[in-house]
Design a protein around this motif. Structure first.
Motif, PDB file in Angstrom:
ATOM      1  N   ALA A   1     -11.364   4.715   3.029  1.00  0.00           N
ATOM      2  CA  ALA A   1     -10.453   5.617   2.317  1.00  0.00           C
ATOM      3  C   ALA A   1     -11.012   5.950   0.944  1.00  0.00           C
ATOM      4  O   ALA A   1     -11.043   7.119   0.538  1.00  0.00           O
ATOM      5  N   PHE A   2     -11.509   4.925   0.248  1.00  0.00           N
ATOM      6  CA  PHE A   2     -12.043   5.165  -1.092  1.00  0.00           C
ATOM      7  C   PHE A   2     -13.205   6.155  -1.052  1.00  0.00           C
ATOM      8  O   PHE A   2     -13.215   7.151  -1.767  1.00  0.00           O
TER       9      PHE A   2
ATOM     10  N   SER B   1      -2.959   1.410  -1.963  1.00  0.00           N
ATOM     11  CA  SER B   1      -2.963   1.057  -0.542  1.00  0.00           C
ATOM     12  C   SER B   1      -3.160  -0.443  -0.380  1.00  0.00           C
ATOM     13  O   SER B   1      -2.490  -1.082   0.434  1.00  0.00           O
ATOM     14  N   SER B   2      -4.085  -1.000  -1.173  1.00  0.00           N
ATOM     15  CA  SER B   2      -4.332  -2.446  -1.105  1.00  0.00           C
ATOM     16  C   SER B   2      -3.068  -3.218  -1.457  1.00  0.00           C
ATOM     17  O   SER B   2      -2.719  -4.197  -0.799  1.00  0.00           O
TER      18      SER B   2
ATOM     19  N   THR C   1      -6.902   3.695  -3.382  1.00  0.00           N
ATOM     20  CA  THR C   1      -7.347   2.451  -2.741  1.00  0.00           C
ATOM     21  C   THR C   1      -6.555   1.265  -3.267  1.00  0.00           C
ATOM     22  O   THR C   1      -6.138   0.395  -2.513  1.00  0.00           O
TER      23      THR C   1
ATOM     24  N   LEU D   1      -9.870   0.304   3.702  1.00  0.00           N
ATOM     25  CA  LEU D   1      -9.703   0.639   2.287  1.00  0.00           C
ATOM     26  C   LEU D   1     -10.983   1.221   1.705  1.00  0.00           C
ATOM     27  O   LEU D   1     -10.942   2.175   0.923  1.00  0.00           O
ATOM     28  N   LEU D   2     -12.123   0.644   2.102  1.00  0.00           N
ATOM     29  CA  LEU D   2     -13.400   1.172   1.612  1.00  0.00           C
ATOM     30  C   LEU D   2     -13.649   2.572   2.158  1.00  0.00           C
ATOM     31  O   LEU D   2     -14.122   3.462   1.437  1.00  0.00           O
TER      32      LEU D   2
ATOM     33  N   ILE E   1      -9.626  -4.772  -3.706  1.00  0.00           N
ATOM     34  CA  ILE E   1      -9.114  -5.206  -2.404  1.00  0.00           C
ATOM     35  C   ILE E   1      -8.805  -6.707  -2.411  1.00  0.00           C
ATOM     36  O   ILE E   1      -7.732  -7.124  -1.985  1.00  0.00           O
TER      37      ILE E   1
ATOM     38  N   THR F   1      -2.229   4.532   5.626  1.00  0.00           N
ATOM     39  CA  THR F   1      -1.801   3.356   4.864  1.00  0.00           C
ATOM     40  C   THR F   1      -0.431   2.880   5.334  1.00  0.00           C
ATOM     41  O   THR F   1      -0.197   1.679   5.500  1.00  0.00           O
TER      42      THR F   1
ATOM     43  N   TYR G   1      -9.849   5.604  -6.645  1.00  0.00           N
ATOM     44  CA  TYR G   1      -9.641   4.203  -7.016  1.00  0.00           C
ATOM     45  C   TYR G   1      -8.161   3.846  -6.933  1.00  0.00           C
ATOM     46  O   TYR G   1      -7.779   2.830  -6.369  1.00  0.00           O
TER      47      TYR G   1
ATOM     48  N   THR H   1     -19.008  -0.238  -3.772  1.00  0.00           N
ATOM     49  CA  THR H   1     -18.424  -1.027  -2.687  1.00  0.00           C
ATOM     50  C   THR H   1     -17.997  -2.397  -3.190  1.00  0.00           C
ATOM     51  O   THR H   1     -16.881  -2.847  -2.949  1.00  0.00           O
TER      52      THR H   1
ATOM     53  N   ILE I   1     -15.049  -2.242  -5.649  1.00  0.00           N
ATOM     54  CA  ILE I   1     -13.779  -1.989  -4.964  1.00  0.00           C
ATOM     55  C   ILE I   1     -13.371  -3.229  -4.168  1.00  0.00           C
ATOM     56  O   ILE I   1     -12.219  -3.652  -4.196  1.00  0.00           O
TER      57      ILE I   1
END
Lengths: 164, 361
Positions: free
Chosen positions: B196-197, B346-347, B343, B193-194, B178, B232, B340, B170, B173
């Motif tokens: 989704a990861f 997406s970020s 995420t 995002l978390l 993020i 996303t 990863y 966490t 990421i």
């Protein structure tokens, strides 16, 4: 081809559970976890700061205590020195006083001795004079049985007195 | 410690036994038309990689054992139908529904019309992938919410074991992906995002476990990656700043590129869709490829066995098994990397949507 065509049923079955997971985790899990970790980070930071402060304070205390120790040692030395000085002074004073006293005693003794001696000499003189007078009496009695002898003596004494 | 482990293993075995006992095992005959000894690699591959209406457990002596799953279909004329997928096993017809053997809807439930045409009803069946998603979701919710409640009670003790690894993931990421990609408002988007990861990561890993409740090719299915990319896409555009939309419709380029003929706005507009599309394809293709490579390597043993003979196959199997173990381990790595990457991209997309002022100024 089936492999590349999204299926509406599965899309629905994906949206609902993923949405639910997203909602529940966003509400109950992530904020709590992130907040918890943040809290811990803040706690660690604070602890480090506090430890640093304590360390600094400890260093200050150490310095101070060393200063106090040095001062105490100096004072001790001073006191010891003062003591030694005082002792020497006292010994010196005592010696001086003793010397004075002794001189005085000796002087007194000498004076006493002198007095005794003078007394003794006076006694001896008186006795000697008495004796001499007695002897002289006796001799005179014998010698002055004659008149001329008496005259001679008177003369002689007068001469002597004149000489003196 | 050892007792704990033993207890734990015993519990797992017990729960697995209960699972097997509770489901009505579907016993089925091997299709008689199939030639004995024939091995269809393509069939094997697709049956593993594609979605299905029941959850295949194992095959013993030509009998398939699988967990039947509920079929939910809506016929345009006759309304809703809910029944067990065991009723459709081996091409059987139930209430006019059956699984198509061939044609456009091969492998899907079709409704036979009066003239014998195959029509696709609205199919909301809880398929193998759907069941796997539900399982993974439940697992995620239970694990992470219980973990989070631990943080409320005592946030100060450092975490160990599973909680520690979740925390490590966490934080890495959050802080390494993020935070730099999304920018100053990263906390607002961190939950999505978390989620989704971890969702992708969990499903990837579950897909690598060959036995129930794993083994479904969830993240290698385009419907799933489509939905993830859709999330996303929606978040990026819904939270897009004024600057972001200006960049699309009136970008900083020479006038002739945008004035009479909106060339750049057109390209930018296309970019809105290509970005999540790339996201969808990347995850799908990577996870599908991982599954296919392992299956092909295992399939090689059978192909060699049929083509040349069991002796050669035995030799091949050693190499094949070694390779599939290697691939499986590689897939564990890929499971993480793809989660990863998804995420991270997406970020980045969300971060691009939150742009505040032009960088060149």
């Amino acid at each position: 081809m089936e492999l590349f065509t999204p299926d509406i049923g599965l899309i629905c079955w994906m949206i609902i559970p993923f949405g639910v997971v997203f909602f529940i985790l966003a509400k109950f899990a992530w904020p709590a976890i992130i907040k918890g970790v943040d809290k811990r980070a803040a706690f660690i930071d604070e602890s480090l700061k506090a430890a640093q402060e304590a360390n600094d304070r400890l260093a200050g205390i150490k310095e101070e205590s060393e200063k106090i120790l040095v001062q105490a040692r100096e004072e001790q030395l001073q006191i010891l020195k003062n003591g030694a000085d005082m002792r020497e002074q006292m010994i010196k004073d005592a010696k001086q006083q003793a010397a004075v006293e002794a001189d005085k005693l000796i002087e007194e003794a000498r004076m006493a001795i002198q007095k005794e001696k003078e007394d003794a000499i006076r006694d001896v003189r008186a006795q000697v004079a008495e004796l001499s007078i007695n002897i002289a009496e006796k001799v005179l009695r014998k010698n002055l049985e004659k008149k001329e002898a008496q005259m001679e003596l008177v003369n002689k004494l007068i001469d002597e007195a004149q000489k003196n | 410690m050892k007792f704990c482990n033993n207890n734990y293993i015993a519990k797992v075995i017990l729960s697995l036994c209960l699972l097997f006992a509770s489901v009505s095992l579907l016993k089925a005959d091997e299709g008689k038309s199939e030639e004995k000894g024939a091995f269809d690699l393509k069939e094997m591959l697709f049956s593993h990689v594609l979605d299905s209406y029941d959850w295949h457990l194992f095959t013993v002596g030509g009998h398939h054992y699988s967990i039947p799953l509920p079929v939910i279909v809506r016929s345009p004329e006759r309304g809703w139908f809910v029944f067990s997928s065991s009723r459709l096993a081996h091409g059987e017809n139930y209430e006019g529904f059956q699984i198509a053997h061939d044609g456009t809807y091969k492998g899907k439930i079709v409704e036979l019309s009066a003239v014998g045409e195959q029509n696709r009803p609205l199919d909301l069946s809880l398929t193998k992938n759907a069941a796997s998603i539900c399982f993974a979701s439940l697992l995620l919710i239970v694990l992470l919410v219980s973990l989070a409640s631990g943080y409320k009670k005592d946030p100060f003790t450092p975490r160990r074991g599973f909680a520690g690894s979740v925390e490590m993931l966490t934080l890495s990421i959050l802080n390494d992906v993020i935070k730099p990609c999304v920018g100053s408002e990263y906390r607002r988007f961190a939950p999505y995002l978390l989620t989704a990861f971890f969702f992708i990561f969990f499903n990837n890993l579950l897909g690598l476990i060959p036995i129930v409740p794993g083994g479904a090719n969830v993240t290698g299915n385009i419907s799933i990656t489509f939905v993830l990319a859709l999330f996303t896409f929606v978040i990026t555009n819904f939270f897009g700043s004024k600057e972001y939309w200006k960049e699309i419709f009136w970008p900083d380029v020479p006038l002739w590129l945008k004035a009479p003929l909106p060339i750049m706005p057109f390209i930018e507009l296309l970019g809105i869709f290509t970005k999540p599309f790339a996201l969808m394809i990347r995850l799908f293709a990577n996870m599908l490829a991982g599954h296919i490579v392992i299956l092909v390597l295992v399939g090689l043993i059978f192909i060699f066995s049929i083509m040349i003979g069991p002796v050669v196959a035995a030799g091949v199997s050693v190499v094949s098994v070694a390779f599939s173990i290697f691939m499986l381990l590689l897939d564990v790595l890929i499971s993480f990397i793809q989660a990863y990457v998804f995420t991270m991209l997406s970020s980045i997309f969300i971060g691009m949507g939150r742009i505040q002022h032009h960088a060149s100024h």
